[in-house]
Design a protein around this motif. Structure first.
Motif, short mmCIF file in Angstrom:
data_model
loop_
_atom_site.label_atom_id
_atom_site.label_comp_id
_atom_site.label_asym_id
_atom_site.label_seq_id
_atom_site.Cartn_x
_atom_site.Cartn_y
_atom_site.Cartn_z
N GLY A 1 13.77 13.75 -8.34
CA GLY A 1 14.83 12.86 -7.90
C GLY A 1 15.50 12.37 -9.16
O GLY A 1 15.90 13.15 -10.02
N ARG B 1 13.78 10.11 -10.98
CA ARG B 1 12.68 9.40 -11.62
C ARG B 1 11.99 10.26 -12.68
O ARG B 1 11.53 11.37 -12.39
N ASN C 1 -2.51 5.84 -8.69
CA ASN C 1 -1.55 6.47 -7.77
C ASN C 1 -0.18 6.45 -8.44
O ASN C 1 0.23 5.43 -8.99
N GLY C 2 0.49 7.60 -8.36
CA GLY C 2 1.85 7.64 -8.87
C GLY C 2 1.96 7.81 -10.37
O GLY C 2 3.06 7.78 -10.93
N LYS D 1 -0.22 12.64 -11.95
CA LYS D 1 -1.28 13.66 -12.02
C LYS D 1 -0.89 14.94 -11.26
O LYS D 1 -0.98 16.05 -11.79
N THR E 1 2.02 15.89 -10.29
CA THR E 1 3.21 16.51 -10.90
C THR E 1 2.80 17.32 -12.13
O THR E 1 3.31 18.42 -12.35
N HIS F 1 -9.64 11.06 -8.35
CA HIS F 1 -9.48 9.61 -8.27
C HIS F 1 -10.66 8.91 -8.92
O HIS F 1 -10.53 7.90 -9.58
N1 LIG Z 1 9.64 15.16 -4.84
C1 LIG Z 1 9.70 13.96 -5.40
N2 LIG Z 1 10.87 13.28 -5.53
C2 LIG Z 1 10.93 12.09 -6.12
N3 LIG Z 1 9.86 11.44 -6.62
C3 LIG Z 1 8.67 12.04 -6.51
C4 LIG Z 1 8.51 13.33 -5.90
N4 LIG Z 1 7.21 13.68 -5.95
C5 LIG Z 1 6.57 12.65 -6.56
N5 LIG Z 1 7.43 11.67 -6.90
C6 LIG Z 1 7.12 10.42 -7.57
O1 LIG Z 1 6.57 10.75 -8.84
C7 LIG Z 1 5.53 9.84 -9.19
C8 LIG Z 1 4.29 10.61 -9.55
O2 LIG Z 1 3.81 11.29 -8.41
P1 LIG Z 1 2.49 12.17 -8.45
O3 LIG Z 1 2.26 12.67 -7.08
O4 LIG Z 1 2.57 13.15 -9.55
O5 LIG Z 1 1.40 11.09 -8.84
P2 LIG Z 1 -0.17 11.11 -8.73
O6 LIG Z 1 -0.67 10.52 -10.00
O7 LIG Z 1 -0.63 12.48 -8.39
O8 LIG Z 1 -0.42 10.12 -7.53
P3 LIG Z 1 -1.50 10.13 -6.34
O9 LIG Z 1 -2.79 9.74 -6.97
O10 LIG Z 1 -0.96 9.11 -5.42
O11 LIG Z 1 -1.51 11.51 -5.76
C9 LIG Z 1 5.37 8.92 -8.00
O12 LIG Z 1 6.02 7.73 -8.28
C10 LIG Z 1 6.05 9.65 -6.87
O13 LIG Z 1 6.58 8.75 -5.96
#
Ligand SMILES: Nc1ncnc2c1ncn2[C@@H]1O[C@H](COP(=O)(O)OP(=O)(O)OP(=O)(O)O)[C@@H](O)[C@H]1O
Length: 264
Positions: free
Chosen positions: A25, A27, A49-50, A53, A55, A206
């Motif tokens: 997006g 971000r 969370n977020g 990881k 990504t 986690h």
């Molecule tokens: N397709 C997308 N479009 C926009 N933002 C996204 C998208 N996918 C993930 N995000 C945002 O990117 C950030 C990282 O997401 P990600 O899933 O990589 O985190 P994570 O560490 O794996 O979290 P979790 O432990 O909740 O799975 C978050 O703020 C999420 O909202």
């Protein structure tokens, strides 16, 4: 630097992510991530969370484009990398059931496709599918429709699908999510076998939980940046326990460890 670290320094990187930036997006989700995983290592990717990881591992498997930085897999730049059958990937918990009534055998066999010669599964392919299902304790469900399985059982089928390809590198995003404790131990045992066979592993977790004894190194993300890359944080009540006897799985002459953590 201890003996293990010296040993790892000498091994070639299987994943080499350098200065990785990615935006989803509008971000910025990865903001300069360095992640190196060497052959035979078991690395846990941790963080809130977020933190980025999923990504990061999706970038490693080529599903999220990098806006900056570089990625090499088995020493080859992503743009030229074609040997995807060397990598088994279990995405963050999705359902194996898609509404299409596939059997457990079909889902796990699909993980074998890249290895299947001449388009038709041979005896070796069928044996690999059965072996993968045995590893996750699901061989008795091979004929069942995945729609008939619980979420945790579906997760085990997805792990079997990745194992069926007999990958050299296994990447799993929260493999224990939705899996009950007894089956987490089954999966930890399956992973231990993979590691003993020399498979390199990158896990998004986690908490370390039953996998803790297998983890060589932890990389912690916060807000798209690496805040720690080194020994895994000590799990409460595990290493801290008096009498904890951790024998590293890669140790020379490794013997079956005596576990005083969640696995015993
Ligand atoms: N397709 C997308 N479009 C926009 N933002 C996204 C998208 N996918 C993930 N995000 C945002 O990117 C950030 C990282 O997401 P990600 O899933 O990589 O985190 P994570 O560490 O794996 O979290 P979790 O432990 O909740 O799975 C978050 O703020 C999420 O909202």
């Amino acid at each position: 630097m201890d003996t293990q670290e010296q040993e790892n320094e000498g091994r070639e990187p299987v994943i080499s992510l350098t200065g990785a930036r990615a935006t989803l997006g509008s971000r910025p989700v990865l903001r300069g991530v360095d992640l190196t995983v060497r052959r035979g290592e078991v690395v846990a990717l941790l963080g809130a969370n977020g933190s980025g990881k999923s990504t990061a591992v999706r970038a490693v498997v080529g599903q999220v484009p990098l806006s900056d930085g570089s990625l090499e897999l088995f020493g080859t730049d992503l743009k030229r990398f074609r040997q995807w059958s060397r990598i088994g990937y279990v995405p963050q918990r999705t359902t194996a059931a898609s509404g299409v009534p596939a059997t457990v055998r079909e889902v796990v066999s699909s993980g074998r496709l890249a290895r299947t010669k001449l388009g038709l599964p041979g005896r070796g392919d069928k044996a690999a599918v059965l072996r993968a299902l045995e590893l996750v304790g699901m061989a008795d469900r091979i004929k069942d429709s995945v729609n008939a399985l619980s979420g945790g059982q579906q997760q085990r089928v997805l792990i079997a699908r990745a194992l069926a390809a007999e990958p050299e590198l296994l990447i799993m995003d929260e493999p224990m999510a939705g899996v009950d404790l007894a089956n987490q131990e089954v999966l930890a045992g399956a992973l231990r076998e993979q590691v003993a066979a020399g498979v390199t592993v990158l896990l998004v977790l986690h908490e370390l939980g039953p996998l803790e004894p297998l983890i060589d190194r932890a990389v912690v993300l916060r807000d798209g940046c690496v805040t720690h890359d080194g020994p895994p944080p000590k799990a409460v009540g595990q290493h801290a326990l008096p009498g904890h006897d951790h024998v590293h799985p890669h140790a020379a002459h490794a013997v079956e460890p005596i576990r005083t953590g969640l696995l015993t």
